[in-house]
Design a protein around this motif. Structure first.
Motif, short mmCIF file in Angstrom:
data_model
loop_
_atom_site.label_atom_id
_atom_site.label_comp_id
_atom_site.label_asym_id
_atom_site.label_seq_id
_atom_site.Cartn_x
_atom_site.Cartn_y
_atom_site.Cartn_z
N GLY A 168 -35.60 -49.68 21.84
CA GLY A 168 -34.99 -49.06 20.67
C GLY A 168 -33.50 -49.30 20.62
O GLY A 168 -32.94 -49.64 19.57
N VAL A 169 -32.82 -49.15 21.76
CA VAL A 169 -31.36 -49.33 21.78
C VAL A 169 -31.00 -50.79 21.52
O VAL A 169 -30.05 -51.09 20.80
CB VAL A 169 -30.78 -48.82 23.11
CG1 VAL A 169 -29.32 -49.23 23.24
CG2 VAL A 169 -30.90 -47.32 23.17
N LYS A 170 -31.78 -51.70 22.09
CA LYS A 170 -31.48 -53.12 21.83
C LYS A 170 -31.69 -53.46 20.35
O LYS A 170 -30.92 -54.21 19.75
CB LYS A 170 -32.38 -54.01 22.71
CG LYS A 170 -31.90 -54.02 24.15
CD LYS A 170 -32.77 -54.86 25.04
CE LYS A 170 -32.14 -54.97 26.41
NZ LYS A 170 -33.05 -55.58 27.38
N LEU A 172 -31.33 -51.37 17.99
CA LEU A 172 -30.23 -50.70 17.29
C LEU A 172 -29.01 -51.60 17.24
O LEU A 172 -28.38 -51.78 16.19
CB LEU A 172 -29.91 -49.41 18.04
CG LEU A 172 -28.77 -48.55 17.53
CD1 LEU A 172 -29.19 -47.86 16.27
CD2 LEU A 172 -28.38 -47.53 18.58
N VAL A 173 -28.65 -52.21 18.37
CA VAL A 173 -27.47 -53.08 18.40
C VAL A 173 -27.68 -54.28 17.49
O VAL A 173 -26.82 -54.65 16.69
CB VAL A 173 -27.18 -53.52 19.85
CG1 VAL A 173 -26.08 -54.55 19.87
CG2 VAL A 173 -26.80 -52.32 20.69
#
Lengths: 491, 101
Positions: A168-170, A172-173
């Motif tokens: 999810g964070v990847k 997001l970026v």
């Protein structure tokens, strides 16, 4: 009333359609009702929210397949209701239907019956539908970001599993980067053409490109293409895709692979056959290079993968490359090939990911070795998986073969023979890695203490129907191609 | 001399490049996220400047949509980063390496 809303389409064939006939409004309403009903509704609804969602997706898909007719626009041209958008909306609904079916059946741990997990695909499908119908850069931007933000949540839904959050964070970026490029590109194009509307920009862009503002226009086009490249996971903007595909819950991997990729291509086609129509010849070489890079990176990267979800991520990059070939051809045949390829890819990828989603808990994971001896444990499922993989690899007589054939033919006719050779290399490489799981399934012995694989009948039926579609699309594409040709006639 | 369109665009281009460099170079997720917002702000600035010098209002209206979307994105994004920090005790991108070969 809901049925009435989306059937209202029957009547619309003129130039304008009333805003309340827009199907996205109906889907938005359904998603909201599911979300609220799943939170505070009666217990009978709350325990069955996944089933209700799948049934409603199925109903909407049937309505879309049998009752929609193109023609017209709404909101003064901001929303276009043409053949291209109809074709893609059907594909999005199909993706949403299969994803919610997989959520219903796959024992995906504690998240399987969380209400937002079930309701968010509706909002994603609304956003995709608006993307495919956009007639203005403001609509395009807002709907694309709505899809992206919804996808962040869906990807990282299994919060107690670290890989899901990491994916999810990847995502997001990468999504933030893509959004920044999109906004900057739109700003530059707006500055040089003085409009955000697609139809007005189509007339002004060639003049602006040739005039004083030429460099600004070039930079703007480049930024927008980068943003779309991120969305369809084309190399060199592909690095997020394997991580996200591997980390997301399996139904969401399927949803992203099928519907989200299709939405990216809907935008690409909408732009290149809309506002960028006059400069398509300038952009075509760039699209061709993106295609070549994606085919090589995706197919060669997939060779060394041992995780089936990650493998689908890499091979998805390769498939984006084949699809971009059809776009780079710049012909009507190329666009028809792209739509057909997307449908064939959707069916085959959902066979593989659907089976994986149903089995992943029983198998113990999505690594290749977990498939060992599947043919001895469950011959039927192993054969289903084999057909899905063979169609992805492009073996005749399946849909994947015909799709590749049409895309290659379109590219060849457009004088892109070098690209066809690159694609040939990709196809040969893909045979190797698509057949690797087959070796595990048929020629390895199952682990000694393997538990029985219980997969219920409705799930088996659903995957079997998908496999049947992959075969029918490959053997008898006539009616399907006729529909595509009819709906894309005015492009 | 009052600032002209080219000055606004120069500032906006610089902001965009600084943000892009930050996204590529920095390893802390929060800082990377701030750099992403910087890139968005660059786009917004260019949009407003163009809108002002073209004498049209639609660009300014679009900026409100961009700001709204960016706010939604930050809300979800920071929630994700907080959840990740709780699970992993890290905010460094290079420590997010379970999803590799």
């Amino acid at each position: 009333m809901i049925v009435g809303l989306s059937c209202g389409m029957l009547a619309s064939s003129g130039c304008t359609m009333p805003w309340w006939q827009i199907p996205e409004l109906c889907w938005l309403l359904l998603g909201t009702v599911l979300l609220l009903g799943g939170c505070w509704g009666p217990e009978t609804l709350r325990s069955r929210v996944a089933g209700v969602s799948a049934a409603l997706f199925g109903l909407m898909l049937v309505l879309a397949l049998f009752f929609w007719a193109p023609g017209g626009e709404a909101f003064g041209g901001f929303y276009r209701w043409d053949g291209l958008s109809i074709l893609f909306k059907r594909l999005f609904l199909f993706g949403g239907f299969i994803a919610s079916w997989m959520m219903l059946r796959s024992p995906d741990g504690p998240v399987a019956h969380r209400v937002e997990y079930v309701a968010l695909p509706w909002f994603a499908v609304v956003a995709m539908g608006l993307m495919a119908s956009a007639g203005d850069f403001a609509v395009l931007f807002v709907s694309l970001e709505t899809l992206t933000i919804t996808s962040y949540i869906l990807v990282s839904m299994e919060r107690d599993r670290g890989t899901s959050l990491e994916a999810g964070v990847k995502y997001l970026v990468m999504g933030g980067l893509s959004a920044a490029f999109l906004v900057y590109g739109i700003a530059l194009l707006y500055g040089s053409c003085g409009t955000l509307r697609f139809d007005e920009m189509a007339g002004r862009l060639p003049g602006a490109l040739a005039g004083d503002m030429g460099p600004v226009v070039r930079a703007g086009l480049l930024c927008v293409m980068v943003a779309v490249g991120f969305k369809v996971a084309a190399a060199p903007f592909q690095w997020w895709a394997p991580d996200v595909y591997q980390g997301a819950p399996v139904p969401i991997t399927g949803f992203l692979a099928v519907a989200s990729k299709a939405a990216g291509f809907a935008v690409l086609l909408r732009l290149l056959w809309g506002p960028f129509g006059g400069v398509r010849d300038t952009l075509a070489p760039m699209v061709a290079w993106l295609a070549a890079a994606s085919i090589l990176v995706g197919n060669l990267g997939a060779l060394s993968q041992r995780n089936l979800k990650r493998l689908m991520g890499y091979s998805g990059i390769g498939h984006a490359g084949y699809l971009l070939m059809g776009v780079a051809a710049g012909s009507a045949a190329g666009v028809e090939a792209v739509v057909y390829y997307l449908a064939g890819y959707a069916v085959a990828a959902l066979v593989v990911l659907g089976l994986l989603g149903g089995l992943v808990d029983r198998l113990g994971g999505a690594e290749m070795r977990h498939l060992n001896g599947l043919a001895k444990r469950e011959p039927g499922l192993a054969w289903l998986m084999l057909v899905g993989l063979a169609s992805l690899a492009g073996l005749p007589p399946l849909a994947g073969f015909l799709g590749k054939w049409m895309v290659f033919a379109a590219a060849f006719q457009a004088g892109l023979a070098w690209l066809v050779i690159v694609a040939g290399v990709g196809v040969v490489a893909s045979l190797y890695y698509y057949l690797a799981p087959v070796r595990n399934m048929f020629f390895e012995s199952p682990p000694p203490d393997a538990p029985p694989l219980e997969l219920d009948l409705p799930f088996r039926t659903c995957v079997s129907i998908l496999m049947g579609l992959a075969i029918i699309l490959g053997i008898a594409p006539g009616p399907f191609m006729a529909t595509i040709g009819r709906l894309l006639a005015g492009l | 001399m009052s600032p002209g369109l080219i000055h606004y665009l120069a500032v906006s281009g610089a902001l965009f490049l600084i943000g892009l460099a930050g996204v590529i170079v920095r390893r802390n997720i929060i800082v990377v996220y701030m750099c992403l917002e910087l890139m968005l702000a660059a786009g917004i600035l260019a949009m407003v400047a163009f809108s002002r010098f073209l004498g049209r209002a639609d660009g300014q209206v679009f900026v409100f949509f961009i700001i709204t979307v960016a706010a939604a994105e930050v809300a979800v994004g920071l929630a994700l980063i907080v959840a990740l920090f709780r699970a992993r005790r890290t905010t460094r991108l290079d420590e997010l390496n379970t999803l590799r070969f």
